[in-house]
Design a protein around this motif. Sequence first.
Motif, PDB file in Angstrom:
ATOM      1  N   ASN A 237       0.855  -1.175   0.000  1.00  0.00           N
ATOM      2  CA  ASN A 237       0.000   0.000   0.000  1.00  0.00           C
ATOM      3  C   ASN A 237       0.900   1.236   0.000  1.00  0.00           C
ATOM      4  N   HIS A 238       0.312   2.425   0.046  1.00  0.00           N
ATOM      5  CA  HIS A 238       1.163   3.606  -0.121  1.00  0.00           C
ATOM      6  C   HIS A 238       2.000   3.920   1.117  1.00  0.00           C
ATOM      7  N   ASN A 239       1.817   3.135   2.219  1.00  0.00           N
ATOM      8  CA  ASN A 239       2.639   3.391   3.399  1.00  0.00           C
ATOM      9  C   ASN A 239       4.001   2.709   3.331  1.00  0.00           C
ATOM     10  N   VAL A 240       4.163   1.799   2.375  1.00  0.00           N
ATOM     11  CA  VAL A 240       5.395   1.002   2.349  1.00  0.00           C
ATOM     12  C   VAL A 240       6.555   1.812   1.773  1.00  0.00           C
ATOM     13  N   THR A 241       7.589   2.026   2.569  1.00  0.00           N
ATOM     14  CA  THR A 241       8.820   2.625   2.048  1.00  0.00           C
ATOM     15  C   THR A 241       9.969   1.718   2.431  1.00  0.00           C
ATOM     16  N   LYS A 242      11.148   2.070   1.918  1.00  0.00           N
ATOM     17  CA  LYS A 242      12.304   1.226   2.188  1.00  0.00           C
ATOM     18  C   LYS A 242      12.591   1.154   3.689  1.00  0.00           C
ATOM     19  N   GLN A 243      12.442   2.283   4.373  1.00  0.00           N
ATOM     20  CA  GLN A 243      12.815   2.317   5.791  1.00  0.00           C
ATOM     21  C   GLN A 243      11.666   1.947   6.722  1.00  0.00           C
ATOM     22  N   ASN A 244      10.473   1.909   6.195  1.00  0.00           N
ATOM     23  CA  ASN A 244       9.324   1.767   7.074  1.00  0.00           C
ATOM     24  C   ASN A 244       8.262   0.900   6.413  1.00  0.00           C
ATOM     25  N   HIS A 245       8.153  -0.338   6.849  1.00  0.00           N
ATOM     26  CA  HIS A 245       7.078  -1.170   6.312  1.00  0.00           C
ATOM     27  C   HIS A 245       6.839  -2.372   7.218  1.00  0.00           C
ATOM     28  N   HIS A 246       5.655  -2.964   7.075  1.00  0.00           N
ATOM     29  CA  HIS A 246       5.320  -4.159   7.857  1.00  0.00           C
ATOM     30  C   HIS A 246       6.051  -5.362   7.273  1.00  0.00           C
ATOM     31  N   PRO A 247       6.087  -6.481   8.011  1.00  0.00           N
ATOM     32  CA  PRO A 247       6.762  -7.658   7.448  1.00  0.00           C
ATOM     33  C   PRO A 247       5.967  -8.242   6.290  1.00  0.00           C
ATOM     34  N   ILE A 248       6.671  -8.619   5.243  1.00  0.00           N
ATOM     35  CA  ILE A 248       6.014  -9.223   4.083  1.00  0.00           C
ATOM     36  C   ILE A 248       6.662 -10.593   3.847  1.00  0.00           C
ATOM     37  N   VAL A 249       5.861 -11.639   3.890  1.00  0.00           N
ATOM     38  CA  VAL A 249       6.378 -12.975   3.584  1.00  0.00           C
ATOM     39  C   VAL A 249       5.456 -13.597   2.551  1.00  0.00           C
ATOM     40  N   ARG A 276      11.595  -8.261   5.825  1.00  0.00           N
ATOM     41  CA  ARG A 276      11.314  -8.181   7.264  1.00  0.00           C
ATOM     42  C   ARG A 276      10.810  -6.780   7.601  1.00  0.00           C
ATOM     43  N   GLU A 277      10.157  -6.683   8.726  1.00  0.00           N
ATOM     44  CA  GLU A 277       9.588  -5.388   9.112  1.00  0.00           C
ATOM     45  C   GLU A 277      10.693  -4.365   9.347  1.00  0.00           C
ATOM     46  N   LYS A 278      10.432  -3.130   8.938  1.00  0.00           N
ATOM     47  CA  LYS A 278      11.361  -2.047   9.250  1.00  0.00           C
ATOM     48  C   LYS A 278      10.567  -0.890   9.816  1.00  0.00           C
ATOM     49  N   LYS A 279      11.113  -0.288  10.854  1.00  0.00           N
ATOM     50  CA  LYS A 279      10.455   0.867  11.454  1.00  0.00           C
ATOM     51  C   LYS A 279      11.468   1.980  11.553  1.00  0.00           C
ATOM     52  N   LEU A 280      10.999   3.201  11.342  1.00  0.00           N
ATOM     53  CA  LEU A 280      11.894   4.338  11.514  1.00  0.00           C
ATOM     54  C   LEU A 280      12.377   4.352  12.961  1.00  0.00           C
ATOM     55  N   SER A 423       5.259 -16.691   9.953  1.00  0.00           N
ATOM     56  CA  SER A 423       6.551 -16.138   9.560  1.00  0.00           C
ATOM     57  C   SER A 423       6.603 -14.640   9.789  1.00  0.00           C
ATOM     58  N   LYS A 424       5.458 -13.984   9.558  1.00  0.00           N
ATOM     59  CA  LYS A 424       5.439 -12.530   9.719  1.00  0.00           C
ATOM     60  C   LYS A 424       5.765 -12.149  11.152  1.00  0.00           C
ATOM     61  N   VAL A 425       5.274 -12.931  12.087  1.00  0.00           N
ATOM     62  CA  VAL A 425       5.585 -12.657  13.486  1.00  0.00           C
ATOM     63  C   VAL A 425       7.098 -12.741  13.689  1.00  0.00           C
ATOM     64  N   LEU A 426       7.713 -13.775  13.098  1.00  0.00           N
ATOM     65  CA  LEU A 426       9.160 -13.968  13.271  1.00  0.00           C
ATOM     66  C   LEU A 426       9.973 -12.883  12.582  1.00  0.00           C
ATOM     67  N   ALA A 427       9.368 -12.243  11.561  1.00  0.00           N
ATOM     68  CA  ALA A 427      10.098 -11.222  10.811  1.00  0.00           C
ATOM     69  C   ALA A 427       9.750  -9.813  11.282  1.00  0.00           C
ATOM     70  N   SER A 428       9.017  -9.716  12.398  1.00  0.00           N
ATOM     71  CA  SER A 428       8.658  -8.377  12.880  1.00  0.00           C
ATOM     72  C   SER A 428       9.827  -7.789  13.658  1.00  0.00           C
ATOM     73  N   SER A 429       9.850  -6.467  13.737  1.00  0.00           N
ATOM     74  CA  SER A 429      11.055  -5.861  14.313  1.00  0.00           C
ATOM     75  C   SER A 429      11.089  -5.987  15.831  1.00  0.00           C
ATOM     76  N   ILE A 430       9.914  -6.167  16.466  1.00  0.00           N
ATOM     77  CA  ILE A 430       9.975  -6.285  17.924  1.00  0.00           C
ATOM     78  C   ILE A 430      10.297  -7.699  18.378  1.00  0.00           C
ATOM     79  N   TYR A 431      10.276  -8.667  17.453  1.00  0.00           N
ATOM     80  CA  TYR A 431      10.429 -10.054  17.869  1.00  0.00           C
ATOM     81  C   TYR A 431      11.722 -10.282  18.656  1.00  0.00           C
TER      82      TYR A 431
END
Length: 738
Positions: A237-249, A276-280, A423-431
């Motif tokens: 979606n339009h929120n996805v950027t290189k530095q900031n996005h949810h995990p995609i598997v 993997r998820e990235k957050k600013l 897998s998304k849970v495992l690829a999240s940044s807080i995991y």
Amino acid sequence: MGREESVKAEAGLPLFDIKQAKGRVCHQLFSSTVFFGICLIWFYRLTNIPGAGQQGRMSWIGMFISELMFSFYWILTQPVRWNVSYYLPFKDRLLHSYEEKLPGVDIFVCTADPIMEPPAMVINTILSVMAYNYPPEKLTIYLSDDGGSNFTFYALLEASHFSKRWIPFCRKFSIEPRSPEAYFSQHFDAQNIVNPQEWLATKKQYEDMKERIQAVINKGSISEEIKNQHKGFLEWNHNVTKQNHHPIVKIVIDGRDKKSLDNDGIQLPTLVYLAREKKLNWPHNFKAGAMNALIRVSSEISNGDIILNLDCDMYANNTDAIREALCFFIDEQRGHQIAYVQHPQNFNNIIKNDIYANNPHAVNKVELAGLGGYGAALFCGTGCFHRRNSLCGSKYSNENKQVWNVKTRKGDKRTINELEQRSKVLASSIYEKGTQWGKEMGLVYGCPVEDIVTGLTIQCRGWKSVYYNPEREAFLGVAPATLDICLIQFKRWSEGMFQIFFSKYCPFIYGHKKIKLCAQMGYCIYLLWAPLSLPTLYYVIVPPLCLLQGIPLFPKVSSPWFIPFVYVFLSRNIYSIVEALRCGSTIKAWWNLQRMVMIRRTTSFFFAFVDTIIKKLGLSQTTFVLTAKVAAEDVSKRYEQQVMEFGSSSIMFTLIATLAMLNLISLAGAAVKTVMLVEYLKEMERLISQVGVCALVVMLNAPVFEALFLRKDKGRLPFSVLFKSVVFVSLACLIPVR
Ligand SMILES: *[C@@H]1O[C@H](CO)[C@@H](O)[C@H](O)[C@H]1NC(C)=O
């Protein structure tokens, strides 16, 4: 012997052999003569320090310290040369006795940026490993896209379609190499092509795919029509950027699915896309973070016992590479100790005489093989097969022999959707928060060259590692084709490695009693690159300055003390030439290497040294510079013609030019003075060694002078660099050195 019996006999045979290089004692003898020469030099320096108030006292002491540092470094480089070992796998024995017991293999390909690392290149790597000669139901390929780019995802989808044709094509005609780009860019004679129709059709399908991918990238967005082909695109979606996005598997090909077949009706390997998820403002730990996310996600989806990790530009050039590496792990006697099998970094774009010294023959064939001989092969971050256990932090123990996970995942009843969600849970940044990931588990965080540290920690947990450098290179990457990029890479490496030396991971402390002393020394050959810049800078700056002012720094030619200097200089260099030639280099390439060594030490290593000190003082943070893998057309052309690429007035280039000009001017100055001044001429016998040193530096710098004075193309050094260098040299000549 019947077949039954021969199989039985083979089951007990070792799967690999270790051969020690000959001449170990000779080399030790030789090293000791050089060491004796070095001691004489120290003695001479110590006993001949000019008295207080005499000319050149400080310069003399500086020479002594520089020579001490060089000698210390030289000592570090010796033990690896006494234990060069070659590992030889027997893949036929594996084939006969272990075919049923082959473990699952997960292949990780990492990419970080769709511009620097074009998706078309990435999928060539993917296709080359999908076509490995290995049971497809045991093979899973993961693409980690740290750029989080839907272009890369699109390219991967295209690759998954194309693989249905490509894999059977490779199998049927035993195609090598299995990267379509590398294969089709070879030169072909029409009569050598077995089936021209199929060849042409495959080539056309490949080119069409490349065009489609390029068209999407040129357009800058993905059309609705394409998006409708796969529900995976909904993630962007339009929120996805290189530095900031949810995990995609996304499991692009599900190897458990009866319908995932190639055009010949044979099962395809599983193919997974992961961003993997990235957050600013949340640390993502660069490539080490991506690797750790891959380890976790793969343990959920396929859980192969062996992991191969590759950079996205490194295609597989040998379809049997997995089997060869498995010989080391599966061997019944010694296999269970081995944590990883590292291949050297090789490149497919090395030109004749290798102007940027990208292929250091002696390092690959001697130093790294020597470290391997001590069971401490470095983990270099790409082209490495790992045992999943050891990478995940387990300690080596003599009792627990590995039971290989040979079951395929056919029995796994979970749906794709369930696997992806988990897998998304495992690829999240807080995991990773509050876990041992990045410390005891997976790749170690907090260091720009996480691979080297990770390898060291694995060895310190009791594992051994193998350095395997096969005749036919197993992985080929893209070497930098401009000086700029070479120097930036070396700055990053040398800085990261120097930080390791200063951290708790310093091999002499962390590895104490855990790995051999010789291996600790071997590690330090690389970890101490950065401080090596200081004596080198001293040697290219002070002798010319002293020459201009008529201050001698070496013994007279007629003095007996001259002999150890000449002996050490000649024996070091002749030895290094012989070593290079024996490793398959050429004299010209060796000469180019000497130039690059000087340039790297005086620029990359020096800036790395300064930056490390600044960081130690807490004045700045770690950054990671990604370097482009593709060069512009005129740049590649100059690379092919062995012309050095400058083309900008960066601070590194100014430094290179200044050092070159300093030596040139002082040589010219010395020549003028010899002719004009009688006193200066009398001193010549004592100054001649300095003239030699300067002349050598000037000769090494020939391409720099060419770029300053003669060249007209875009890759030359701009006039401003010449101007600045002359100003700096003039200022330097004003400094009194006495
Ligand atoms: C890559 O593989 C080919 C066989 O396809 C082989 O001829 C070539 O020597 C290999 N390249 C290198 C650099 O080893």
